[in-house]
Scaffold this active site. Structure first.
Site, PDB file in Angstrom:
ATOM      1  N   GLY A   1       0.847  -1.192   0.000  1.00 57.72           N
ATOM      2  CA  GLY A   1       0.000   0.000   0.000  1.00 57.72           C
ATOM      3  C   GLY A   1       0.877   1.235   0.000  1.00 57.72           C
ATOM      4  O   GLY A   1       1.981   1.214   0.550  1.00 57.72           O
TER       5      GLY A   1
ATOM      6  N   GLN B   1       3.129   9.952   1.085  1.00 58.51           N
ATOM      7  CA  GLN B   1       4.381   9.205   1.258  1.00 58.51           C
ATOM      8  C   GLN B   1       5.365   9.416   0.107  1.00 58.51           C
ATOM      9  O   GLN B   1       6.526   9.020   0.194  1.00 58.51           O
ATOM     10  CB  GLN B   1       4.098   7.696   1.388  1.00 58.51           C
ATOM     11  CG  GLN B   1       3.430   7.322   2.690  1.00 58.51           C
ATOM     12  CD  GLN B   1       3.251   5.823   2.778  1.00 58.51           C
ATOM     13  OE1 GLN B   1       2.340   5.264   2.182  1.00 58.51           O
ATOM     14  NE2 GLN B   1       4.140   5.162   3.491  1.00 58.51           N
TER      15      GLN B   1
ATOM     16  N   CYS C   1       5.228  -0.057   7.699  1.00 56.42           N
ATOM     17  CA  CYS C   1       4.933   1.081   6.842  1.00 56.42           C
ATOM     18  C   CYS C   1       6.198   1.458   6.077  1.00 56.42           C
ATOM     19  O   CYS C   1       7.284   1.478   6.669  1.00 56.42           O
ATOM     20  CB  CYS C   1       4.475   2.260   7.705  1.00 56.42           C
ATOM     21  SG  CYS C   1       4.104   3.741   6.760  1.00 56.42           S
ATOM     22  N   LEU C   2       6.061   1.758   4.783  1.00 53.74           N
ATOM     23  CA  LEU C   2       7.237   2.118   3.983  1.00 53.74           C
ATOM     24  C   LEU C   2       7.922   3.375   4.526  1.00 53.74           C
ATOM     25  O   LEU C   2       9.118   3.560   4.322  1.00 53.74           O
ATOM     26  CB  LEU C   2       6.845   2.337   2.516  1.00 53.74           C
ATOM     27  CG  LEU C   2       6.395   1.088   1.746  1.00 53.74           C
ATOM     28  CD1 LEU C   2       5.926   1.474   0.359  1.00 53.74           C
ATOM     29  CD2 LEU C   2       7.510   0.054   1.669  1.00 53.74           C
TER      30      LEU C   2
ATOM     31  N   HIS D   1      -5.080   1.673   7.238  1.00 49.50           N
ATOM     32  CA  HIS D   1      -3.713   2.192   7.354  1.00 49.50           C
ATOM     33  C   HIS D   1      -3.478   3.293   6.311  1.00 49.50           C
ATOM     34  O   HIS D   1      -2.943   4.359   6.633  1.00 49.50           O
ATOM     35  CB  HIS D   1      -2.722   1.034   7.160  1.00 49.50           C
ATOM     36  CG  HIS D   1      -1.277   1.420   7.208  1.00 49.50           C
ATOM     37  ND1 HIS D   1      -0.413   1.006   8.195  1.00 49.50           N
ATOM     38  CD2 HIS D   1      -0.532   2.185   6.369  1.00 49.50           C
ATOM     39  CE1 HIS D   1       0.798   1.510   7.967  1.00 49.50           C
ATOM     40  NE2 HIS D   1       0.752   2.234   6.855  1.00 49.50           N
ATOM     41  N   GLU D   2      -3.901   3.033   5.063  1.00 50.44           N
ATOM     42  CA  GLU D   2      -3.659   4.009   3.991  1.00 50.44           C
ATOM     43  C   GLU D   2      -4.532   5.253   4.161  1.00 50.44           C
ATOM     44  O   GLU D   2      -4.072   6.374   3.931  1.00 50.44           O
ATOM     45  CB  GLU D   2      -3.873   3.371   2.619  1.00 50.44           C
ATOM     46  CG  GLU D   2      -2.932   2.205   2.303  1.00 50.44           C
ATOM     47  CD  GLU D   2      -1.457   2.511   2.543  1.00 50.44           C
ATOM     48  OE1 GLU D   2      -1.035   3.666   2.347  1.00 50.44           O
ATOM     49  OE2 GLU D   2      -0.735   1.585   2.952  1.00 50.44           O
TER      50      GLU D   2
ATOM     51  N   HIS E   1      -3.067   7.595   6.537  1.00 46.98           N
ATOM     52  CA  HIS E   1      -2.004   8.436   5.960  1.00 46.98           C
ATOM     53  C   HIS E   1      -2.587   9.739   5.397  1.00 46.98           C
ATOM     54  O   HIS E   1      -1.968  10.797   5.493  1.00 46.98           O
ATOM     55  CB  HIS E   1      -1.294   7.701   4.814  1.00 46.98           C
ATOM     56  CG  HIS E   1      -0.152   6.839   5.253  1.00 46.98           C
ATOM     57  ND1 HIS E   1       0.939   7.324   5.933  1.00 46.98           N
ATOM     58  CD2 HIS E   1       0.090   5.511   5.079  1.00 46.98           C
ATOM     59  CE1 HIS E   1       1.794   6.331   6.162  1.00 46.98           C
ATOM     60  NE2 HIS E   1       1.296   5.221   5.668  1.00 46.98           N
TER      61      HIS E   1
HETATM   62 NI    NI Z   1       2.133   3.298   5.746  1.00 51.92          NI
END
Ligand code: NI
Length: 169
Positions: A45, A50, A92-93, A134-135, A138
């Site tokens: 995701g 991000q 998370c990235l 989660h997304e 963000h």
């Molecule tokens: Ni994330």
């Protein structure tokens, strides 16, 4: 084009993003670039903030490119139903190497637009419901480390500061 991933504590990750209003070729190029950037980073995701773009847009693919039908684009998403409970580990990235258990609703219904502006509703459970939440978090400037206890968060923040000092972050 592959965008570099913005890492915590960049302030763009902790601000709410603005709604998408133009559903044009530029947006569709951005969606394609987001999938490409997510695959390059081995993620499932990715949200626009991000990659430094504060817009309410996220892409998800739990199959990591293996199943074209698993590609999901959520633009201006709204959670219309949340129910149940699940507690699973998340990453998370923007927080590489950090993993922690997060408690979230087990099932959600999300209303969102696609890259042509068309609205539809999706129902998700388990991992997909977790990815949606989660997304969407963000897009509201919320990282998963702000959904765990203050004690666990402090340990993670200390670990990040240590990695920063060592030049590993
Ligand atoms: Ni994330």
């Amino acid at each position: 084009m592959i965008y570099p991933i913005v890492k915590f504590p960049d302030p763009i990750l902790q601000r709410a993003s603005a709604p998408v209003t133009e559903f044009d070729d530029e947006l569709r190029k951005l969606v394609a670039d987001m999938f490409e950037s997510m695959y390059a980073a081995q993620g499932i995701g990715l949200a626009a903030p991000q990659i430094g773009i504060p817009k309410r847009l996220t892409v998800i693919d739990l199959s990591n490119k293996k199943e074209p039908k698993d590609k999901i684009v959520l633009i201006n998403p709204v959670i219309t139903l949340q129910e149940g409970k699940q507690v699973e580990e998340e990453g998370c990235l923007s927080l590489p190497e950090i993993r922690e258990k997060v408690r979230r609703p087990a099932r959600v219904i999300v209303k969102a637009q696609d890259e042509y502006g068309k609205w539809s509703e999706r129902e998700a459970a388990e991992l997909l419901a977790r990815a949606f939440q989660h997304e969407i978090d963000h897009l509201d400037g919320v990282l998963f480390i702000f959904r765990i206890s203050a004690l666990k968060r402090d340990l993670i923040l200390r670990r990040i500061r240590k990695m920063q000092r060592a030049g590993e972050w």
